[in-house]
Every structure is written in C-alpha cells, then in structure tokens.
Write a protein that holds these residues in place. Structure first.
Motif, mmCIF file in Angstrom:
data_model
loop_
_atom_site.group_PDB
_atom_site.id
_atom_site.type_symbol
_atom_site.label_atom_id
_atom_site.label_comp_id
_atom_site.label_asym_id
_atom_site.label_seq_id
_atom_site.Cartn_x
_atom_site.Cartn_y
_atom_site.Cartn_z
ATOM 1 N N SER A 94 0.846 -1.197 0.000
ATOM 2 C CA SER A 94 0.000 0.000 0.000
ATOM 3 C C SER A 94 0.881 1.247 0.000
ATOM 4 N N GLU A 95 0.284 2.383 -0.306
ATOM 5 C CA GLU A 95 1.015 3.653 -0.302
ATOM 6 C C GLU A 95 1.593 3.949 1.075
ATOM 7 N N GLU A 96 0.846 3.592 2.126
ATOM 8 C CA GLU A 96 1.307 3.849 3.490
ATOM 9 C C GLU A 96 2.567 3.048 3.794
ATOM 10 N N VAL A 97 2.588 1.795 3.367
ATOM 11 C CA VAL A 97 3.751 0.946 3.618
ATOM 12 C C VAL A 97 4.948 1.444 2.805
ATOM 13 N N ILE A 98 4.712 1.841 1.572
ATOM 14 C CA ILE A 98 5.790 2.364 0.729
ATOM 15 C C ILE A 98 6.396 3.619 1.365
ATOM 16 N N THR A 99 5.542 4.500 1.874
ATOM 17 C CA THR A 99 6.021 5.703 2.561
ATOM 18 C C THR A 99 6.869 5.321 3.766
ATOM 19 N N GLU A 100 6.422 4.318 4.495
ATOM 20 C CA GLU A 100 7.150 3.834 5.672
ATOM 21 C C GLU A 100 8.518 3.262 5.268
ATOM 22 N N VAL A 101 8.565 2.529 4.161
ATOM 23 C CA VAL A 101 9.835 1.954 3.684
ATOM 24 C C VAL A 101 10.836 3.064 3.401
ATOM 25 N N TRP A 102 10.386 4.131 2.731
ATOM 26 C CA TRP A 102 11.322 5.205 2.355
ATOM 27 C C TRP A 102 11.786 6.037 3.547
ATOM 28 N N LYS A 103 11.120 5.872 4.712
ATOM 29 C CA LYS A 103 11.614 6.533 5.926
ATOM 30 C C LYS A 103 12.912 5.882 6.406
ATOM 31 N N TYR A 104 13.042 4.571 6.156
ATOM 32 C CA TYR A 104 14.166 3.808 6.686
ATOM 33 C C TYR A 104 15.149 3.322 5.627
#
Length: 177
Positions: A94-104
């Motif tokens: 999901s977009e939320e998970v992708i955003t979370e991945v790019w945080k780390y």
C-alpha cells in the motif's frame, strides 16, 4: 484528559469513573515513548534497499515475511531498484507501507544491470527484459527489421511506447548506431 475533552465530563465525575477505564498496553507505552522522543529525537540512518535482507524489512509496519520476500524477489527480477517508483510495482504494497519503507531505506547503491544493445539483442534476450511483454518484443523486432538500427530509445515512440515505458526500458537497453 482526552476523554474529558470529548465528553465534557466534570473533574469530580472523572475521578470516580477513571479507575474503570482499561487501556491496552500499547497506549501506555506510546505515552512513554512520545515523552522520550520529544526530549531527544532519534536520527534515522537509512539503509540501502538494494542490499537489504528480508530481516531488514520486517521491522517496518505493514511488512511481514511474505511481503519482505516479495520485495526481494521483485528486486532480484529487476536486477535491483533503479527508481523509487519501482517499489510501488510490488504486488500488495500500500502507499502507506511504501512511505514507511522510504523513511528507513533509500537507493544508495545502483542497480546491478548490464544494458543490452537494442540493435543487437536477440528475441530471447529481449524477452528477459523487465517491462517488455511478448507482443512488445515481437513489435520491437518487426520495427527493427523494417527500420534498421535505432539511433536512440526515443525511436520506440513510433511503435507506441510511452515516455514512461521508454524511461523504464532505458535502465536495461541502449541503442547505438
């Protein structure tokens, strides 16, 4: 305090009913973590998504064993991520998970791709290129036989390839006259 804001309950009534409230452990931990983080914000050191292991991905909220394996398999199929957009192509993210991945994570090392010459590539070689399906390989080979060598990948617009598709193919193909 939040309950009181919403319900407008008086202080005296709140002191009577407060012991009856049950909160899950994560609420209390969150309060402790929030107060700790506000005092000393933790700096995130990003890892390279092109070298990450399944275990590196598991701590990210929304990613379990299956999704972490799917990300790694897709990365392997691509020869590594060349663009952040490619993570969005992984099924089930999901977009939320992708955003979370790019945080780390970030793309710190280039993808390990050996470009093949579009003018010399065989049907078998072209069929292994991600982003090309069977019909597109056929159309490309027919176009090449009719037009001769292509001077650049932009010539693929004549077959109907979009600019985005040509950009994706530019990670895998080159055209030299």
């Amino acid at each position: 305090k939040e309950f009181q804001k919403v319900t407008k309950v008086s202080d005296s009534l709140l002191t009577v009913i407060a012991p009856l409230f049950k909160f899950p452990d994560w609420v209390n931990r969150k309060k402790m973590n929030d107060s700790y983080q506000s005092k000393s914000p933790e700096k995130i050191i990003k890892k390279d998504l092109n070298t990450a292991t399944a275990e590196d991905l598991l701590p990210i909220r929304g990613i379990g064993e299956k999704l972490s394996e799917r990300i790694l398999k897709y990365r392997e199929r691509l020869g590594g991520f060349s663009s952040k957009k490619q993570l969005g192509e992984v099924y089930g993210l999901s977009e939320e998970v992708i955003t979370e991945v790019w945080k780390y994570f970030d793309l710190l090392s280039p993808a390990q791709i050996t470009k093949i010459d579009l003018n010399l590539a065989s049907k078998k070689e072209l069929s292994k290129v991600p982003y090309l399906n069977y019909k597109e390989v056929e159309a490309l080979l027919i176009f090449r036989s009719e037009q001769g060598n292509l001077s650049s990948l932009k010539d693929l617009q004549a077959i109907g390839f979009s600019q985005e598709k040509i950009e994706q193919l530019s990670w895998y193909l080159k055209a030299e006259k």
